[in-house]
Design a protein around this motif. Sequence first.
Motif, PDB file in Angstrom:
ATOM      1  N   LEU A   1       0.735  -1.264   0.006  1.00 32.56           N
ATOM      2  CA  LEU A   1       0.205  -0.034  -0.017  1.00 32.56           C
ATOM      3  C   LEU A   1       1.025   1.281   0.011  1.00 32.56           C
ATOM      4  O   LEU A   1       0.398   2.513  -0.337  1.00 32.56           O
ATOM      5  CB  LEU A   1      -0.904   0.048   0.934  1.00 32.56           C
ATOM      6  CG  LEU A   1      -2.044  -1.144   1.214  1.00 32.56           C
ATOM      7  CD1 LEU A   1      -2.726  -0.966   2.459  1.00 32.56           C
ATOM      8  CD2 LEU A   1      -2.934  -0.922   0.096  1.00 32.56           C
TER       9      LEU A   1
ATOM     10  N   ARG B   1       3.377   2.408  -2.017  1.00 32.53           N
ATOM     11  CA  ARG B   1       3.185   3.233  -3.101  1.00 32.53           C
ATOM     12  C   ARG B   1       1.966   4.158  -3.753  1.00 32.53           C
ATOM     13  O   ARG B   1       2.246   5.288  -3.827  1.00 32.53           O
ATOM     14  CB  ARG B   1       3.745   2.341  -4.419  1.00 32.53           C
ATOM     15  CG  ARG B   1       5.240   1.915  -4.152  1.00 32.53           C
ATOM     16  CD  ARG B   1       5.635   0.971  -5.552  1.00 32.53           C
ATOM     17  NE  ARG B   1       4.561  -0.251  -5.582  1.00 32.53           N
ATOM     18  CZ  ARG B   1       4.881  -1.445  -4.966  1.00 32.53           C
ATOM     19  NH1 ARG B   1       6.121  -1.293  -4.290  1.00 32.53           N
ATOM     20  NH2 ARG B   1       3.936  -2.512  -5.109  1.00 32.53           N
ATOM     21  N   ILE B   2       0.876   3.517  -3.504  1.00 31.93           N
ATOM     22  CA  ILE B   2      -0.365   4.058  -3.749  1.00 31.93           C
ATOM     23  C   ILE B   2      -0.594   5.026  -2.898  1.00 31.93           C
ATOM     24  O   ILE B   2      -1.136   6.230  -3.176  1.00 31.93           O
ATOM     25  CB  ILE B   2      -1.438   3.190  -4.052  1.00 31.93           C
ATOM     26  CG1 ILE B   2      -2.724   3.707  -4.889  1.00 31.93           C
ATOM     27  CG2 ILE B   2      -2.026   2.186  -2.857  1.00 31.93           C
ATOM     28  CD1 ILE B   2      -3.608   2.797  -5.345  1.00 31.93           C
TER      29      ILE B   2
ATOM     30  N   ILE C   1       6.018   2.363  -9.419  1.00 32.60           N
ATOM     31  CA  ILE C   1       4.510   1.869  -8.972  1.00 32.60           C
ATOM     32  C   ILE C   1       4.186   0.779 -10.059  1.00 32.60           C
ATOM     33  O   ILE C   1       4.456   1.004 -11.170  1.00 32.60           O
ATOM     34  CB  ILE C   1       3.814   3.280  -8.842  1.00 32.60           C
ATOM     35  CG1 ILE C   1       2.436   2.990  -8.259  1.00 32.60           C
ATOM     36  CG2 ILE C   1       3.367   3.818 -10.374  1.00 32.60           C
ATOM     37  CD1 ILE C   1       1.855   4.201  -7.716  1.00 32.60           C
ATOM     38  N   THR C   2       3.474   0.142  -9.493  1.00 29.64           N
ATOM     39  CA  THR C   2       2.879  -1.015 -10.458  1.00 29.64           C
ATOM     40  C   THR C   2       1.735  -0.681 -11.210  1.00 29.64           C
ATOM     41  O   THR C   2       1.033   0.612 -11.037  1.00 29.64           O
ATOM     42  CB  THR C   2       2.245  -2.205  -9.595  1.00 29.64           C
ATOM     43  OG1 THR C   2       0.984  -1.930  -9.008  1.00 29.64           O
ATOM     44  CG2 THR C   2       3.237  -2.893  -8.691  1.00 29.64           C
TER      45      THR C   2
ATOM     46  N   GLU D   1      -1.662  -0.285  -9.335  1.00 34.01           N
ATOM     47  CA  GLU D   1      -1.538   0.807  -8.485  1.00 34.01           C
ATOM     48  C   GLU D   1      -1.862   2.282  -9.227  1.00 34.01           C
ATOM     49  O   GLU D   1      -2.605   2.873  -8.745  1.00 34.01           O
ATOM     50  CB  GLU D   1      -0.238   0.774  -7.763  1.00 34.01           C
ATOM     51  CG  GLU D   1      -0.168  -0.419  -6.649  1.00 34.01           C
ATOM     52  CD  GLU D   1       1.213  -0.526  -6.257  1.00 34.01           C
ATOM     53  OE1 GLU D   1       1.550  -1.388  -5.355  1.00 34.01           O
ATOM     54  OE2 GLU D   1       2.147   0.330  -6.718  1.00 34.01           O
TER      55      GLU D   1
ATOM     56  N   THR E   1      -5.377   2.353 -10.665  1.00 28.20           N
ATOM     57  CA  THR E   1      -6.127   2.424  -9.595  1.00 28.20           C
ATOM     58  C   THR E   1      -6.382   3.837  -9.084  1.00 28.20           C
ATOM     59  O   THR E   1      -7.375   4.622  -8.770  1.00 28.20           O
ATOM     60  CB  THR E   1      -5.944   1.644  -8.494  1.00 28.20           C
ATOM     61  OG1 THR E   1      -5.975   0.063  -8.955  1.00 28.20           O
ATOM     62  CG2 THR E   1      -6.965   1.740  -7.188  1.00 28.20           C
TER      63      THR E   1
ATOM     64  N   ASP F   1      -4.360  -4.971  -1.274  1.00 33.84           N
ATOM     65  CA  ASP F   1      -4.354  -4.517  -2.540  1.00 33.84           C
ATOM     66  C   ASP F   1      -4.583  -2.981  -2.754  1.00 33.84           C
ATOM     67  O   ASP F   1      -5.022  -2.368  -1.836  1.00 33.84           O
ATOM     68  CB  ASP F   1      -5.850  -5.166  -3.016  1.00 33.84           C
ATOM     69  CG  ASP F   1      -6.410  -4.817  -4.524  1.00 33.84           C
ATOM     70  OD1 ASP F   1      -5.953  -5.409  -5.330  1.00 33.84           O
ATOM     71  OD2 ASP F   1      -7.313  -4.102  -4.317  1.00 33.84           O
ATOM     72  N   ALA F   2      -4.282  -2.429  -4.045  1.00 41.62           N
ATOM     73  CA  ALA F   2      -4.246  -1.103  -4.220  1.00 41.62           C
ATOM     74  C   ALA F   2      -5.582  -0.277  -3.890  1.00 41.62           C
ATOM     75  O   ALA F   2      -5.772   0.937  -3.612  1.00 41.62           O
ATOM     76  CB  ALA F   2      -3.814  -0.640  -5.581  1.00 41.62           C
TER      77      ALA F   2
END
Length: 441
Positions: A33, A35-36, A123-124, A127, A130, A156-157
């Motif tokens: 969590l 990064r987001i 960042i994925t 993410e 989202t 989860d993001a």
Amino acid sequence: MIKAPPLVPASPRLEAALDRMRRLHPVVIDLSLGRIERLLAALGHPERRLPPTVHVAGTNGKGSTVAFLRAFAEAAGHRVHVYTSPHLVRFNERIRLAGSLIGDDDLADILEEVEQANGGEPITFFEVTTAAALLAFARVPADLLILEVGLGGRLDATNVIDAPVVSLLTRISLDHTQFLGPTLVEIAGEKAGIVKQGRPAIAGPQAEGLVEQVFIDRAAALAAPLSLHGRDWSVAPTATGFRFHDATRTLDLPPPGLMGAHQVHNAGLAIAATAHLPFPIGEDAIRHGLDSVEWPARLQRLTRGSLPDMLPAGWDLFLDGGHNDSAGEVLAAQLARWAADGRPLDLVFGMLGSKRPLDFLHPLAPHVRRLRAVSIPGEPNSVTADDAAGFARAAGIDASAAEDVDRAVAELAALGRGGPAARLLICGSLYLAGTVLARNG
């Protein structure tokens, strides 16, 4: 009839933005969590300015539950945002703003804004997209947001929502074990991570009581009111549809518009959720929503396009994206009902290498005449067609590999021509389903 999403190529600008997003982090799945949360802070915390939010986690039935709840709320006249994943044909399918899929230009604008705020930090893809979806949801007025978890729940993001109006937990089964743990209890613990302090939660039917106990313990630790299927609410089939019952109402309803007996449970979970919405959902809206619900690639019948045109007269073609043991079990239940009329069933099958093909195929085997296995185009993690055919043979199915879906359908049609009208089911992966919908037009 479920409508397939339109085959509309994304604009070059949108494709370029999505491609840049994919290159921001080398690891496709990296649950966290941090990064987001950093990115949302840079964007001014859009997650704190959302409409009332329903958060949905689970292994099987998330998308169908979301589709039912959206249909009920829209039938009652409300504007609904929806976030789902993965998409089938177009990325835009993931973000529905007040009833309509986000447009290419709007999506490109918001992705570029989020990209700038991210400043090139790792960042994925999930993410960053989202974060873009949450920013869009915060800016467009709506009465409700239905937010589907991407993978797991706890990390989860989407799990940046502090106070959902209700959290929904669908059926838990073995999937993504490399990220969530090898047992149902561990997976349930990750999924239950979306339950929040003092906020209500509702759980659908589960295969094991140990899973329910995980939910009970999590809810008790957070003083979150928990409503369990079989204890606090129930659904049961009837001669004309199904009956929903909870502490305040008993509804005798028509069958859901999505095929399969398991959809009664998904519809029931969505009905149970309506009691927690900030607006009333009456029985008329529920009935209309059950009839109008749409969710592609869930036992979807394809009646037009290049693939149905290959089949002999009287054949039916179906498409399903289920890909784990529970999906195999519910598909097998539908295949058993189909078998009552004596029509043969053939399969086209493809699956990602991260899944468990035998767990999916074993329940289907008694109902299948023959199978053609394919690899999934554009998916480097796809099981090869030869290996997929080997798994099918190990499950007891007459199977061989085919070059692609078109060749597989053509071969099965040729072998069955002159015999009784058959059913053909393409199954094993949402990614395969997406390529089929795109190819079929």
